[in-house]
Design an enzyme around this catalytic site. Sequence first.
Site, PDB file in Angstrom:
ATOM      1  N   LYS A  36      -0.573  50.309 -55.203  1.00  0.00           N
ATOM      2  CA  LYS A  36      -1.755  50.457 -54.370  1.00  0.00           C
ATOM      3  C   LYS A  36      -2.455  49.183 -53.924  1.00  0.00           C
ATOM      4  O   LYS A  36      -3.290  48.947 -53.217  1.00  0.00           O
ATOM      5  CB  LYS A  36      -2.953  51.116 -55.357  1.00  0.00           C
ATOM      6  CG  LYS A  36      -2.672  52.574 -55.268  1.00  0.00           C
ATOM      7  CD  LYS A  36      -3.816  53.311 -55.920  1.00  0.00           C
ATOM      8  CE  LYS A  36      -4.221  53.538 -57.231  1.00  0.00           C
ATOM      9  NZ  LYS A  36      -5.296  54.334 -57.626  1.00  0.00           N
ATOM     10  N   LYS A  64      -4.239  47.344 -55.885  1.00  0.00           N
ATOM     11  CA  LYS A  64      -5.178  47.259 -56.805  1.00  0.00           C
ATOM     12  C   LYS A  64      -4.922  46.679 -58.103  1.00  0.00           C
ATOM     13  O   LYS A  64      -4.070  46.733 -58.988  1.00  0.00           O
ATOM     14  CB  LYS A  64      -5.980  48.649 -57.186  1.00  0.00           C
ATOM     15  CG  LYS A  64      -6.857  49.004 -55.834  1.00  0.00           C
ATOM     16  CD  LYS A  64      -7.407  50.394 -56.389  1.00  0.00           C
ATOM     17  CE  LYS A  64      -8.862  50.192 -56.836  1.00  0.00           C
ATOM     18  NZ  LYS A  64      -9.538  51.496 -56.816  1.00  0.00           N
TER      19      LYS A  64
HETATM   20  N1  C2G Z   1     -16.010  57.493 -56.493  1.00  0.00           N
HETATM   21  C1  C2G Z   1     -17.209  58.282 -56.110  1.00  0.00           C
HETATM   22  N2  C2G Z   1     -18.257  57.445 -55.893  1.00  0.00           N
HETATM   23  C2  C2G Z   1     -18.137  55.994 -56.150  1.00  0.00           C
HETATM   24  C3  C2G Z   1     -16.891  55.359 -56.665  1.00  0.00           C
HETATM   25  C4  C2G Z   1     -15.862  56.408 -56.783  1.00  0.00           C
HETATM   26  O1  C2G Z   1     -17.248  59.421 -56.007  1.00  0.00           O
HETATM   27  N3  C2G Z   1     -19.376  55.324 -56.143  1.00  0.00           N
HETATM   28  C5  C2G Z   1     -14.847  58.566 -56.672  1.00  0.00           C
HETATM   29  C6  C2G Z   1     -13.617  58.038 -55.591  1.00  0.00           C
HETATM   30  O2  C2G Z   1     -13.864  58.644 -54.584  1.00  0.00           O
HETATM   31  C7  C2G Z   1     -12.507  58.727 -56.100  1.00  0.00           C
HETATM   32  C8  C2G Z   1     -12.625  58.610 -57.893  1.00  0.00           C
HETATM   33  O3  C2G Z   1     -14.241  58.253 -57.776  1.00  0.00           O
HETATM   34  O4  C2G Z   1     -12.320  60.042 -55.911  1.00  0.00           O
HETATM   35  C9  C2G Z   1     -12.003  57.558 -58.365  1.00  0.00           C
HETATM   36  O5  C2G Z   1     -12.168  56.375 -57.625  1.00  0.00           O
HETATM   37  P1  C2G Z   1     -11.143  55.219 -57.807  1.00  0.00           P
HETATM   38  O6  C2G Z   1     -10.956  54.724 -59.075  1.00  0.00           O
HETATM   39  O7  C2G Z   1     -11.622  53.948 -56.849  1.00  0.00           O
HETATM   40  O8  C2G Z   1      -9.830  55.822 -57.181  1.00  0.00           O
HETATM   41  P2  C2G Z   1      -8.786  55.016 -56.255  1.00  0.00           P
HETATM   42  O9  C2G Z   1      -8.343  53.759 -56.845  1.00  0.00           O
HETATM   43  O10 C2G Z   1      -9.267  54.986 -54.837  1.00  0.00           O
HETATM   44  O11 C2G Z   1      -7.606  55.902 -56.576  1.00  0.00           O
HETATM   45  O12 C2G Z   1      -4.101  59.040 -55.679  1.00  0.00           O
HETATM   46  C10 C2G Z   1      -5.492  58.716 -55.304  1.00  0.00           C
HETATM   47  C11 C2G Z   1      -5.731  57.446 -55.857  1.00  0.00           C
HETATM   48  O13 C2G Z   1      -5.292  57.094 -56.870  1.00  0.00           O
HETATM   49  C12 C2G Z   1      -7.357  57.078 -55.814  1.00  0.00           C
END
Ligand code: C2G
Length: 132
Positions: free
Chosen positions: A44, A46
Amino acid sequence: MKTVITYGTFDMFHVGHLRLLKRMSELGERVIVAVSTDEFNALKGKKALVPYEERREIIEAIQYVDLVIPEYSWGQKEKDIADYTVDLFVMGDDWAGKFDYLKNHCRVFYIDRTRGISSSSIKRALMLEVGK
Ligand code: C2G
């Protein structure tokens, strides 16, 4: 039993993550969280500060969560939805529209992302603090 699933890195666990999981527990009886492995995060583009095993341990300890599975690829969602008879797929609305293709398999719902907090903002704040 109504099953709800989400996917994510959940690095530096914070209230935005917590509110998503809480909301999921209000939308179904069983909450499944697929936590991105370190290898998948590399795909990703990340890099989580907290290693997968610890991120998984934290999510497993959250009262709203019933099951944690590894997220190791973009393409595993359809099989997970079938294997766990998922009724509802949930993501924060920063992903709005990106997973609509899953509507052939289950309901898809994008919840309001919690404003003002993110894993990267926490990391930036930490680095500033350390730099002082
Ligand atoms: N999230 C949220 N509010 C925030 C930060 C994150 O609601 N202030 C939610 C994101 O929208 C997501 C979840 O928390 O639904 C996890 O966020 P991340 O760990 O950043 O997920 P990401 O790395 O975007 O991975 O297949 C999907 C991916 O694995 C998503």
